[in-house]
Design a protein around this motif. Sequence first.
Motif, PDB file in Angstrom:
ATOM      1  N   VAL A  86     -26.484  48.109  51.381  1.00 30.81           N
ATOM      2  CA  VAL A  86     -25.257  48.903  51.282  1.00 30.81           C
ATOM      3  C   VAL A  86     -25.338  49.817  50.059  1.00 30.81           C
ATOM      4  CG1 VAL A  86     -22.755  48.794  50.836  1.00 30.81           C
ATOM      5  CG2 VAL A  86     -23.780  47.288  52.551  1.00 30.81           C
ATOM      6  N   ARG A  87     -25.746  49.242  48.919  1.00 28.24           N
ATOM      7  CA  ARG A  87     -25.840  50.035  47.683  1.00 28.24           C
ATOM      8  C   ARG A  87     -26.872  51.163  47.813  1.00 28.24           C
ATOM      9  NH1 ARG A  87     -21.885  48.824  46.784  1.00 28.24           N
ATOM     10  NH2 ARG A  87     -21.905  51.077  47.003  1.00 28.24           N
ATOM     11  N   ASP A  88     -27.956  50.909  48.534  1.00 29.69           N
ATOM     12  CA  ASP A  88     -29.006  51.925  48.687  1.00 29.69           C
ATOM     13  C   ASP A  88     -28.610  53.046  49.632  1.00 29.69           C
ATOM     14  OD1 ASP A  88     -30.682  50.705  46.919  1.00 29.69           O
ATOM     15  OD2 ASP A  88     -31.917  49.695  48.423  1.00 29.69           O
ATOM     16  N   SER A  89     -27.547  52.849  50.415  1.00 35.37           N
ATOM     17  CA  SER A  89     -27.183  53.861  51.416  1.00 35.37           C
ATOM     18  C   SER A  89     -25.769  54.407  51.217  1.00 35.37           C
ATOM     19  CB  SER A  89     -27.314  53.267  52.827  1.00 35.37           C
ATOM     20  OG  SER A  89     -26.608  52.041  52.925  1.00 35.37           O
ATOM     21  N   GLN A  90     -25.033  53.823  50.272  1.00 38.62           N
ATOM     22  CA  GLN A  90     -23.698  54.329  49.889  1.00 38.62           C
ATOM     23  C   GLN A  90     -23.770  54.545  48.374  1.00 38.62           C
ATOM     24  OE1 GLN A  90     -20.463  51.448  50.078  1.00 38.62           O
ATOM     25  NE2 GLN A  90     -19.006  53.019  50.684  1.00 38.62           N
ATOM     26  N   LEU A  91     -24.184  55.744  47.992  1.00 33.86           N
ATOM     27  CA  LEU A  91     -24.553  55.981  46.597  1.00 33.86           C
ATOM     28  C   LEU A  91     -23.335  56.279  45.729  1.00 33.86           C
ATOM     29  CD1 LEU A  91     -27.764  58.143  47.191  1.00 33.86           C
ATOM     30  CD2 LEU A  91     -27.542  55.648  47.075  1.00 33.86           C
ATOM     31  N   ILE A  92     -22.967  55.294  44.933  1.00 36.60           N
ATOM     32  CA  ILE A  92     -21.845  55.446  44.002  1.00 36.60           C
ATOM     33  C   ILE A  92     -22.106  54.542  42.801  1.00 36.60           C
ATOM     34  CG2 ILE A  92     -20.490  53.676  45.247  1.00 36.60           C
ATOM     35  CD1 ILE A  92     -17.944  55.223  44.304  1.00 36.60           C
ATOM     36  N   GLY A  93     -21.653  54.963  41.646  1.00 38.18           N
ATOM     37  CA  GLY A  93     -21.817  54.135  40.457  1.00 38.18           C
ATOM     38  C   GLY A  93     -20.975  54.666  39.310  1.00 38.18           C
ATOM     39  N   LEU A  94     -20.865  53.841  38.284  1.00 35.25           N
ATOM     40  CA  LEU A  94     -20.143  54.247  37.069  1.00 35.25           C
ATOM     41  C   LEU A  94     -21.182  54.659  36.039  1.00 35.25           C
ATOM     42  CD1 LEU A  94     -17.209  54.084  35.608  1.00 35.25           C
ATOM     43  CD2 LEU A  94     -18.195  52.079  34.508  1.00 35.25           C
ATOM     44  N   SER A  95     -21.150  55.927  35.618  1.00 35.58           N
ATOM     45  CA  SER A  95     -22.165  56.374  34.650  1.00 35.58           C
ATOM     46  C   SER A  95     -21.678  56.235  33.213  1.00 35.58           C
ATOM     47  CB  SER A  95     -22.582  57.820  34.930  1.00 35.58           C
ATOM     48  OG  SER A  95     -21.493  58.701  34.760  1.00 35.58           O
ATOM     49  N   GLY A  96     -20.367  56.080  33.012  1.00 37.23           N
ATOM     50  CA  GLY A  96     -19.829  55.938  31.660  1.00 37.23           C
ATOM     51  C   GLY A  96     -18.363  56.329  31.628  1.00 37.23           C
ATOM     52  N   TYR A  97     -17.926  56.850  30.463  1.00 40.97           N
ATOM     53  CA  TYR A  97     -16.522  57.236  30.272  1.00 40.97           C
ATOM     54  C   TYR A  97     -16.467  58.629  29.651  1.00 40.97           C
ATOM     55  CZ  TYR A  97     -15.349  52.399  31.274  1.00 40.97           C
ATOM     56  OH  TYR A  97     -15.205  51.188  31.912  1.00 40.97           O
ATOM     57  N   SER A  98     -15.423  59.377  29.978  1.00 37.27           N
ATOM     58  CA  SER A  98     -15.252  60.701  29.376  1.00 37.27           C
ATOM     59  C   SER A  98     -14.806  60.538  27.926  1.00 37.27           C
ATOM     60  CB  SER A  98     -14.211  61.514  30.158  1.00 37.27           C
ATOM     61  OG  SER A  98     -12.907  61.034  29.860  1.00 37.27           O
ATOM     62  N   LYS A  99     -14.765  61.637  27.186  1.00 30.06           N
ATOM     63  CA  LYS A  99     -14.333  61.577  25.784  1.00 30.06           C
ATOM     64  C   LYS A  99     -12.885  61.098  25.675  1.00 30.06           C
ATOM     65  CE  LYS A  99     -17.600  65.151  24.336  1.00 30.06           C
ATOM     66  NZ  LYS A  99     -17.786  66.562  23.951  1.00 30.06           N
ATOM     67  N   GLU A 100     -12.103  61.296  26.738  1.00 31.51           N
ATOM     68  CA  GLU A 100     -10.701  60.841  26.743  1.00 31.51           C
ATOM     69  C   GLU A 100     -10.548  59.420  27.271  1.00 31.51           C
ATOM     70  OE1 GLU A 100      -8.496  63.733  28.981  1.00 31.51           O
ATOM     71  OE2 GLU A 100      -8.287  65.063  27.250  1.00 31.51           O
ATOM     72  N   GLY A 101     -11.689  58.813  27.647  1.00 32.63           N
ATOM     73  CA  GLY A 101     -11.643  57.413  28.090  1.00 32.63           C
ATOM     74  C   GLY A 101     -11.549  57.197  29.584  1.00 32.63           C
ATOM     75  N   LEU A 102     -11.664  58.273  30.374  1.00 30.71           N
ATOM     76  CA  LEU A 102     -11.581  58.115  31.831  1.00 30.71           C
ATOM     77  C   LEU A 102     -12.935  57.664  32.384  1.00 30.71           C
ATOM     78  CD1 LEU A 102      -9.103  59.922  31.179  1.00 30.71           C
ATOM     79  CD2 LEU A 102      -9.504  61.093  33.334  1.00 30.71           C
ATOM     80  N   PRO A 103     -12.934  56.649  33.265  1.00 22.82           N
ATOM     81  CA  PRO A 103     -14.198  56.247  33.893  1.00 22.82           C
ATOM     82  C   PRO A 103     -14.810  57.424  34.650  1.00 22.82           C
ATOM     83  CG  PRO A 103     -12.465  54.641  34.360  1.00 22.82           C
ATOM     84  CD  PRO A 103     -11.800  55.827  33.727  1.00 22.82           C
ATOM     85  N   VAL A 104     -16.140  57.556  34.545  1.00 24.80           N
ATOM     86  CA  VAL A 104     -16.856  58.630  35.237  1.00 24.80           C
ATOM     87  C   VAL A 104     -17.642  58.017  36.396  1.00 24.80           C
ATOM     88  CG1 VAL A 104     -18.614  60.444  35.040  1.00 24.80           C
ATOM     89  CG2 VAL A 104     -17.082  59.976  33.100  1.00 24.80           C
ATOM     90  N   PHE A 105     -17.208  58.321  37.611  1.00 28.25           N
ATOM     91  CA  PHE A 105     -17.908  57.819  38.794  1.00 28.25           C
ATOM     92  C   PHE A 105     -18.838  58.898  39.324  1.00 28.25           C
ATOM     93  CE2 PHE A 105     -14.525  54.709  38.761  1.00 28.25           C
ATOM     94  CZ  PHE A 105     -15.196  53.550  39.142  1.00 28.25           C
TER      95      PHE A 105
END
Length: 337
Positions: A86-105
């Motif tokens: 599923v992970r190999d064919s539905q590509l999504i992840g959290l790369s980090g957070y913005s400078k304002e603290g918002l999660p970056v997907f």
Amino acid sequence: MGTASQDAIKQFQALMDDVDEPLKKTFQNMHQGYPAETLVRFLKAREWNVTKAHKMLVDCLNWRIQNEIDNILTKPIIPINLYRAVRDSQLIGLSGYSKEGLPVFAIGVGLSTFDKASVHYYVQSHIQINEYRDRVLLPYATKAYGRHISTCVKVLDMTGLKFSALSQIKLLTTISTIDDLNYPEKTETYYIVNAPYIFSSCWKVVKPLLQERTRRKVQVLQGCGRDELLKIMDYASLPHFCKREGSGSSRHSANGADDCFSLDHAFHQELFNYIKQQSMNMKPVAPIIKQGSFHVDLPEPDPEGTKIALTIESELHKLEDRNGLSRSLSGMNMHGN
């Protein structure tokens, strides 16, 4: 926020005070201690019409109860090789957070194939990531940055987008409808990167169909978008496919530790272990040993979503026909020389 907005929130709150106890309970799980802010999200999604926002929220709460969404983080996708597929064919992840603290997907739109499992596993996985974001990541960010954070940013990588995307439109429309109806106003901005010609053509015809509110959230960036994205996040939080120009495939241009789509990435390890732990904390009725997805009722797309999907389909068919014609002409020219 103006007086009219405050009045709308009060009216909405009064209506919510009258709902049945099971709805109140799932609403608590949903708002995570921020009920007024949650009401505002639904009001925004319905242009501040209290009656429509109330219906939308009650429908959402009923959907949560009927589909046991409050327990979805106790339902691992097993066995592990199925989850990896599923992970190999539905590509999504959290790369980090913005400078304002918002999660970056980060989302690999162009290279997601959705062909390794049934639709239900992809829907389950998508909702689990939504719920993990809302129940774990956003509360963490709120605490870490000292202010209420309730939204994320999404970086959509269009690398590899092909005509074959036609086959995925139905599933993507389903996932998008689930988000629109049950997780409104959770994305601050959508950044589109590595956009090929095929995307530009589709965007041209889809853009006018979107609500102004949605249109304002979409930013199509040049190339991999690195320079623009560095204005809102540090280099460490950039998705791997934005870290250098011409990096090619968003799927294979990084090692497991850096590739936030990979099951070996820290985010997916934490998510996987969290769900595993939550499932062990539940009183087991029977041991979970066999494969079986957590079936969620798939919503019917609204007329606007259907129109957008049909428009994309039509545009892709046109492009495919044009592409086929140019290939034929090119072949004829080659034979004629």
